[in-house]
Design a protein around this motif. Structure first.
Motif, PDB file in Angstrom:
ATOM      1  N   SER A 246       0.830  -1.211   0.000  1.00 13.36           N
ATOM      2  CA  SER A 246       0.000   0.000   0.000  1.00 13.36           C
ATOM      3  C   SER A 246       0.861   1.257   0.000  1.00 13.36           C
ATOM      4  O   SER A 246       0.530   2.237  -0.659  1.00 13.36           O
ATOM      5  CB  SER A 246      -0.896   0.049   1.234  1.00 13.36           C
ATOM      6  N   PHE A 247       1.969   1.208   0.753  1.00 19.82           N
ATOM      7  CA  PHE A 247       2.768   2.421   0.908  1.00 19.82           C
ATOM      8  C   PHE A 247       3.995   2.440  -0.014  1.00 19.82           C
ATOM      9  O   PHE A 247       4.856   3.298   0.112  1.00 19.82           O
ATOM     10  CB  PHE A 247       3.108   2.657   2.374  1.00 19.82           C
ATOM     11  N   ALA A 248       4.029   1.506  -0.965  1.00 20.40           N
ATOM     12  CA  ALA A 248       5.011   1.625  -2.041  1.00 20.40           C
ATOM     13  C   ALA A 248       4.562   2.770  -2.952  1.00 20.40           C
ATOM     14  O   ALA A 248       5.362   3.360  -3.672  1.00 20.40           O
ATOM     15  CB  ALA A 248       5.107   0.326  -2.820  1.00 20.40           C
ATOM     16  N   LYS A 249       3.261   3.094  -2.902  1.00 26.64           N
ATOM     17  CA  LYS A 249       2.732   4.210  -3.700  1.00 26.64           C
ATOM     18  C   LYS A 249       3.048   5.528  -2.992  1.00 26.64           C
ATOM     19  O   LYS A 249       2.672   5.723  -1.840  1.00 26.64           O
ATOM     20  CB  LYS A 249       1.204   4.087  -3.831  1.00 26.64           C
ATOM     21  N   GLU A 250       3.706   6.408  -3.736  1.00 24.83           N
ATOM     22  CA  GLU A 250       4.175   7.649  -3.134  1.00 24.83           C
ATOM     23  C   GLU A 250       3.019   8.499  -2.592  1.00 24.83           C
ATOM     24  O   GLU A 250       3.124   9.096  -1.528  1.00 24.83           O
ATOM     25  CB  GLU A 250       4.990   8.442  -4.147  1.00 24.83           C
ATOM     26  N   GLU A 251       1.905   8.517  -3.325  1.00 26.54           N
ATOM     27  CA  GLU A 251       0.784   9.360  -2.875  1.00 26.54           C
ATOM     28  C   GLU A 251       0.276   8.921  -1.498  1.00 26.54           C
ATOM     29  O   GLU A 251      -0.105   9.754  -0.671  1.00 26.54           O
ATOM     30  CB  GLU A 251      -0.352   9.303  -3.901  1.00 26.54           C
ATOM     31  N   ASN A 252       0.298   7.608  -1.253  1.00 21.71           N
ATOM     32  CA  ASN A 252      -0.152   7.115   0.061  1.00 21.71           C
ATOM     33  C   ASN A 252       0.823   7.507   1.173  1.00 21.71           C
ATOM     34  O   ASN A 252       0.408   7.837   2.288  1.00 21.71           O
ATOM     35  CB  ASN A 252      -0.333   5.596   0.026  1.00 21.71           C
ATOM     36  N   ARG A 253       2.127   7.458   0.858  1.00 20.90           N
ATOM     37  CA  ARG A 253       3.114   7.870   1.868  1.00 20.90           C
ATOM     38  C   ARG A 253       2.972   9.365   2.148  1.00 20.90           C
ATOM     39  O   ARG A 253       3.015   9.794   3.299  1.00 20.90           O
ATOM     40  CB  ARG A 253       4.548   7.599   1.375  1.00 20.90           C
ATOM     41  N   LYS A 254       2.775  10.130   1.083  1.00 21.28           N
ATOM     42  CA  LYS A 254       2.641  11.586   1.255  1.00 21.28           C
ATOM     43  C   LYS A 254       1.449  11.931   2.140  1.00 21.28           C
ATOM     44  O   LYS A 254       1.510  12.842   2.957  1.00 21.28           O
ATOM     45  CB  LYS A 254       2.491  12.273  -0.107  1.00 21.28           C
ATOM     46  N   ALA A 255       0.358  11.175   1.962  1.00 19.75           N
ATOM     47  CA  ALA A 255      -0.847  11.440   2.770  1.00 19.75           C
ATOM     48  C   ALA A 255      -0.565  11.200   4.249  1.00 19.75           C
ATOM     49  O   ALA A 255      -1.025  11.952   5.113  1.00 19.75           O
ATOM     50  CB  ALA A 255      -1.997  10.563   2.293  1.00 19.75           C
ATOM     51  N   LEU A 256       0.219  10.151   4.567  1.00 16.03           N
ATOM     52  CA  LEU A 256       0.562   9.897   5.978  1.00 16.03           C
ATOM     53  C   LEU A 256       1.415  11.037   6.522  1.00 16.03           C
ATOM     54  O   LEU A 256       1.181  11.549   7.616  1.00 16.03           O
ATOM     55  CB  LEU A 256       1.353   8.589   6.124  1.00 16.03           C
ATOM     56  N   ILE A 257       2.415  11.426   5.734  1.00 17.73           N
ATOM     57  CA  ILE A 257       3.373  12.422   6.216  1.00 17.73           C
ATOM     58  C   ILE A 257       2.707  13.794   6.353  1.00 17.73           C
ATOM     59  O   ILE A 257       3.059  14.589   7.224  1.00 17.73           O
ATOM     60  CB  ILE A 257       4.623  12.459   5.298  1.00 17.73           C
ATOM     61  N   ALA A 258       1.689  14.058   5.512  1.00 23.23           N
ATOM     62  CA  ALA A 258       1.022  15.360   5.568  1.00 23.23           C
ATOM     63  C   ALA A 258       0.037  15.470   6.736  1.00 23.23           C
ATOM     64  O   ALA A 258      -0.348  16.582   7.114  1.00 23.23           O
ATOM     65  CB  ALA A 258       0.283  15.603   4.250  1.00 23.23           C
ATOM     66  N   ALA A 259      -0.360  14.338   7.314  1.00 24.97           N
ATOM     67  CA  ALA A 259      -1.381  14.370   8.379  1.00 24.97           C
ATOM     68  C   ALA A 259      -0.895  15.191   9.571  1.00 24.97           C
ATOM     69  O   ALA A 259       0.234  15.031  10.030  1.00 24.97           O
ATOM     70  CB  ALA A 259      -1.722  12.955   8.812  1.00 24.97           C
ATOM     71  N   LYS A 260      -1.778  16.075  10.070  1.00 24.56           N
ATOM     72  CA  LYS A 260      -1.370  16.954  11.177  1.00 24.56           C
ATOM     73  C   LYS A 260      -1.893  16.450  12.519  1.00 24.56           C
ATOM     74  O   LYS A 260      -1.340  16.783  13.558  1.00 24.56           O
ATOM     75  CB  LYS A 260      -1.884  18.370  10.924  1.00 24.56           C
TER      76      LYS A 260
END
Ligand SMILES: [Zn+2]
Length: 278
Positions: A246-260
């Motif tokens: 699931s998190f090999a996809k960059e967009e999914n990783r970005k969503a985690l990292i952007a969470a505040k």
């Protein structure tokens, strides 16, 4: 006997680490793990070694922690006399049902203390079966592996999922010393096995800046920390495969990292895994 039980537990952890490396790693540590496993097998007493080999052919989990008088792997309730014998640890005891070698856990071992599923509430699904919003840390403060694991272990303890954060931290670091759980893409999967009494618990921490996770210098932003009952080791392997996919996809990783906030992080995790984790 205590010494042989300790050897057997170390051996099992090495074998399960090799299984993890086989399923999710690049295979580069296979030879070293094989060698370490052979060395430990050589240190077993001959009759215990042959018993080990027989059990190992059937399943890689050969050791069964005793939990509340039951075999924690197959669930069989043990006769009281055998519970005593396992505690005394003078002679090797096998589970009467699954034949695995029984051992008594240390008093300070971490334990699952979560709430049993309610009969009246609807069954949880997806990642909600073993994680929760309160186990999300959107902004890890630590800049090293031990500190990050400690923050996650403390979240598990303070939200009443698992006891003894200290024991979780030392267990996870012991596992890291065998082989790093950083698996690429800036994601690491530190974990502790043998947390008995209930189900698997998964916490997630995000380091916005990232930090160096292991000796190879690999930088990590996303840390999935798990406390695993021994019996669900095979399920855990499937879980980390699902998460790494699931998190090999960059967009999914970005969503985690952007969470505040915890809520945003929980939503991002649930969304990214809604198809892969049923
Ligand atoms: Zn059993």
């Amino acid at each position: 006997m205590k010494n042989q039980i300790n050897l057997l537990n170390q051996l099992q952890e090495l074998v399960l680490t090799r299984d993890e490396h086989h399923a999710t790693g690049d295979g580069s540590h296979m030879e070293a793990l094989d060698k370490a496993i052979d060395d430990l097998v050589d240190r077993l007493q001959p009759e215990i070694r042959s018993l080990y080999m027989r059990l190992y052919k059937k399943d890689h989990i050969v050791m069964a922690p005793m939990n509340n008088g039951c075999c924690a792997i197959c669930g069989m309730r043990l006769p009281i006399s055998q519970v005593q014998a396992v505690k005394l640890c003078k002679q090797l005891q096998n589970c009467p049902s699954c034949a695995r070698m029984l051992f008594d856990e240390e008093d300070e071992a971490p334990r699952w203390i979560g709430e049993k599923a309610s009969r009246t509430e609807p069954r949880k699904s997806g990642v909600g079966r073993f994680s929760a919003e309160e186990l999300m840390i959107p902004d890890l403060q630590s800049t090293d592996t031990e500190g990050a694991i400690r923050e996650l272990a403390e979240a598990m303890e303070s939200s009443h999922f698992v006891s003894s954060a200290d024991a979780l931290v030392s267990g996870a670091l012991k596992r890291e010393s065998i082989l790093s759980t950083a698996l690429g893409d800036g994601i690491a999967f530190p974990h502790v096995r043998g947390v008995e009494g209930g189900g698997l618990t998964l916490a997630l921490g995000i380091s916005k800046k990232g930090f160096v996770f292991d000796d190879s210098g690999e930088k990590v932003n996303i840390v999935f920390f798990s406390a695993i009952p021994t019996a669900v080791s095979a399920f855990y392997l499937r879980l980390i495969k699902c998460l790494s996919e699931s998190f090999a996809k960059e967009e999914n990783r970005k969503a985690l990292i952007a969470a505040k906030t915890k809520t945003e992080l929980w939503k991002a995790l649930t969304k990214a895994t809604r198809h892969s984790i049923q």
